[in-house]
Design an enzyme around this catalytic site. Structure first.
Site, mmCIF file in Angstrom:
data_model
loop_
_atom_site.group_PDB
_atom_site.id
_atom_site.type_symbol
_atom_site.label_atom_id
_atom_site.label_comp_id
_atom_site.label_asym_id
_atom_site.label_seq_id
_atom_site.Cartn_x
_atom_site.Cartn_y
_atom_site.Cartn_z
ATOM 1 N N GLU A 176 1.190 -0.991 0.157
ATOM 2 C CA GLU A 176 -0.428 -0.086 0.076
ATOM 3 C C GLU A 176 0.669 1.212 0.251
ATOM 4 O O GLU A 176 0.750 2.155 0.512
ATOM 5 C CB GLU A 176 -0.927 0.077 0.851
ATOM 6 C CG GLU A 176 -1.962 -1.158 1.309
ATOM 7 C CD GLU A 176 -3.166 -1.316 1.768
ATOM 8 O OE1 GLU A 176 -3.506 -0.223 2.842
ATOM 9 O OE2 GLU A 176 -3.708 -1.831 2.415
ATOM 10 N N GLU A 374 -4.639 -8.532 0.967
ATOM 11 C CA GLU A 374 -5.322 -8.360 2.871
ATOM 12 C C GLU A 374 -7.088 -8.533 2.131
ATOM 13 O O GLU A 374 -7.115 -7.697 1.032
ATOM 14 C CB GLU A 374 -4.605 -6.906 3.170
ATOM 15 C CG GLU A 374 -3.730 -7.224 3.516
ATOM 16 C CD GLU A 374 -3.457 -5.777 4.187
ATOM 17 O OE1 GLU A 374 -4.260 -5.092 4.545
ATOM 18 O OE2 GLU A 374 -1.492 -5.679 4.099
HETATM 19 C C1 BG6 Z 1 -3.917 -2.153 6.006
HETATM 20 C C2 BG6 Z 1 -2.526 -1.852 5.801
HETATM 21 O O1 BG6 Z 1 -4.546 -0.798 5.273
HETATM 22 O O2 BG6 Z 1 -4.908 -2.343 6.873
HETATM 23 C C3 BG6 Z 1 -2.231 -2.892 7.440
HETATM 24 O O3 BG6 Z 1 -1.868 -3.155 5.462
HETATM 25 C C4 BG6 Z 1 -3.487 -2.577 8.907
HETATM 26 O O4 BG6 Z 1 -1.429 -2.438 7.877
HETATM 27 C C5 BG6 Z 1 -4.728 -3.030 8.197
HETATM 28 O O5 BG6 Z 1 -3.254 -3.012 9.543
HETATM 29 C C6 BG6 Z 1 -5.912 -2.620 9.139
HETATM 30 O O6 BG6 Z 1 -6.038 -1.249 9.294
HETATM 31 P P1 BG6 Z 1 -6.795 -0.505 10.401
HETATM 32 O O7 BG6 Z 1 -6.510 0.637 10.581
HETATM 33 O O8 BG6 Z 1 -8.030 -0.849 10.826
HETATM 34 O O9 BG6 Z 1 -6.391 -1.068 12.016
#
Ligand code: BG6
Length: 471
Positions: A176, A374
């Site tokens: 990202e 992800e």
């Molecule tokens: C993704 C990232 O965008 O979202 C991760 O690659 C991150 O590092 C995940 O932990 C969840 O994000 P958040 O802000 O909900 O904790």
């Protein structure tokens, strides 16, 4: 457990042989040991020291989930939950405490151990080189704004390829990469908390250049794996088909998706973006030969992170001409009535978005090999869902994954070249300024000591799905 029994009996969604089932994580969010064995500080260690109140419940990155000490047990658990692949990152400031110079042998030993342990457990390591964690010493000279940092990154990447490339066959240059640009230089959620569109553009440009140069180095070293990038592709949906709404959504797409997707996969920047940057006077400094490097070193494989859509409408009001320039000068965010929400994270859940991305990649990006790197659901206060045996009954997460997987399955049926699905994340981890607010894992971690792990219901569900290659 009804859901699990049902999975076995009646597989409606069968995935292709060899589908990658697993999860993703990152170094700074899981390793802990932030100042152990010679690791240098990164921007998160520093920012937390300076402004702990910016982090949920004032929890910082020093200990996180202790993967540094508990990786053997964690990898065993991954195996137990049916993982055949797992993505994490290498911490640049663990490898090179000041970002460049002498490699830290203790770090090399740790990453060798992790990689070997994964392979031993028949889990393929997918290794990412940069996940938001700029070494502090390099941020002091400007981070991604400074070209010297691109050089340092390429040296760091080469070192990793040489040391681990005999066993790691899937590499990713960045996770990202737009997020540090947005967080650090536009919207104030990453250090250095500046609001400066010119710097944002330069940082983004240098990140893309760093990725292409790392890919070039990988090929020159004669490595025989695949190298790619992981992008958060957030489809932009217009409020309506009114031409002004459609135009607004196209511009949002250019800023937030195509800015990184086009150069990574096609080796060129979208003309629409270049035109806006020229017109607004924000073109980055580009050196001779850079565009050639970007053109000739595109990715072999694309990781797609998907959490939520971006809904957009034409601007309601003229922007304040004195306000700092933002992409939002060209569109407004749109809150669609009746949207389905994850109320804890404040993100819309729109499962079909994952399919729309895959179809776009198929139709407009040469159907490049890709995977869902992800996807996941962060929920606050999951402790309340523990049953009498201590297991978190996260049926909402099972439903979230299942509904997204159905769309991935449909995309595969329609010819999309998607090879796997990784959940964010394996075990609950520290998440930047949200710290431990929202939990995403298949496995919970006792946060009083960052020690005991307990598999959630979704973890067992996923095991069955992976073992049967479908559900
Ligand atoms: C993704 C990232 O965008 O979202 C991760 O690659 C991150 O590092 C995940 O932990 C969840 O994000 P958040 O802000 O909900 O904790």
């Amino acid at each position: 457990m009804k859901t699990i029994e049902k999975v076995v009996k009646d597989i409606q969604y069968r995935f292709p042989e060899g589908f990658w089932w697993g999860s993703s994580a990152s170094a700074a969010q899981t390793e802990g040991a932030a100042d152990v064995d010679g690791k240098g500080k990164n921007i998160w260690d520093y920012w937390y020291e300076k402004e702990p109140n910016r982090f949920f419940n004032r929890v910082g990155p020093q200990t996180t989930s202790q993967f540094y000490y508990r990786y053997k047990e964690d990898i065993q658990l991954m195996k137990e939950l049916g993982h055949n692949s797992f993505r994490t990152s290498i911490s640049w400031s663990r490898m090179f405490p000041s970002g460049k110079g002498e490699v830290n042998e203790k770090a090399v030993e740790f990453y060798n151990n992790v990689i070997n342990e994964l392979i031993e457990a028949e889990i393929e390591p997918f290794i990412n080189l940069f996940h938001f964690d700029m070494p502090l010493e390099l941020q002091k000279i400007g981070g991604w704004i400074n070209r010297e940092v691109v050089d340092a990154y390429v040296e760091y990447a080469k070192t990793c390829f040489r040391l681990f490339g005999d066993r790691v066959k899937k590499w990713f240059t960045h996770n990202e990469p737009i997020v540090p640009v947005e967080g650090g230089y536009l919207y104030d959620f990453h250090y250095p908390n500046e609001v400066d569109f010119r710097k944002a553009v330069q940082a983004g440009y240098h990140t893309i250049l760093s990725s292409a140069r790392a890919i070039k180095a990988y090929k020159e070293l004669g490595q025989d794996g695949k190298i790619g990038i992981i992008l958060n592709l957030t489809p932009s949906y217009p409020r309506s088909q009114h031409p002004a709404d459609v135009k607004a959504s196209k511009i949002a797409d250019v800023f937030f998706n195509r800015s990184f997707l086009d150069p990574s996969v096609k080796g060129e920047f979208p003309i629409e973006l270049v035109e806006i940057l020229k017109e607004e006077g924000y073109m980055p400094v580009i050196e001779e030969g850079d565009l050639e490097v970007i053109k000739n070193n595109t990715v072999d494989i694309l990781g797609i992170n998907y959490y939520q859509p971006r809904r957009v409408k034409a601007k309601e009001n003229l922007p304040n001409p004195e306000a700092p320039f933002m992409p939002e000068r060209y569109f407004d965010h749109y809150i669609m009535p009746g949207r389905k929400m994850n109320p804890y994270r404040g993100w819309e859940i729109y499962e079909k978005g994952i399919y729309d991305i895959l179809i776009n990649v198929k139709e407009n990006y040469g159907n490049i090999e890709c995977f869902i790197s992800e996807n996941g659901m962060g929920v606050e206060g999951e402790e309340r869902f523990r049953d009498e045996n201590g297991m978190i009954q996260d049926d909402y997460r099972i439903e979230f994954i299942r509904e997204h997987l159905k769309w991935v399955h449909k995309a595969i049926q329609e010819g999309c070249n998607v090879k796997g699905y990784h959940l964010w994340t394996f075990m609950d981890n520290w998440s930047w300024t949200n710290a431990y607010k929202n939990r995403y894992g298949f496995v919970s971690v006792n946060l009083d000591n960052n020690a005991e792990r307990m598999v959630k219901k979704s973890g067992y569900w996923f095991k069955v799905v992976s073992e049967h290659n479908g559900f």
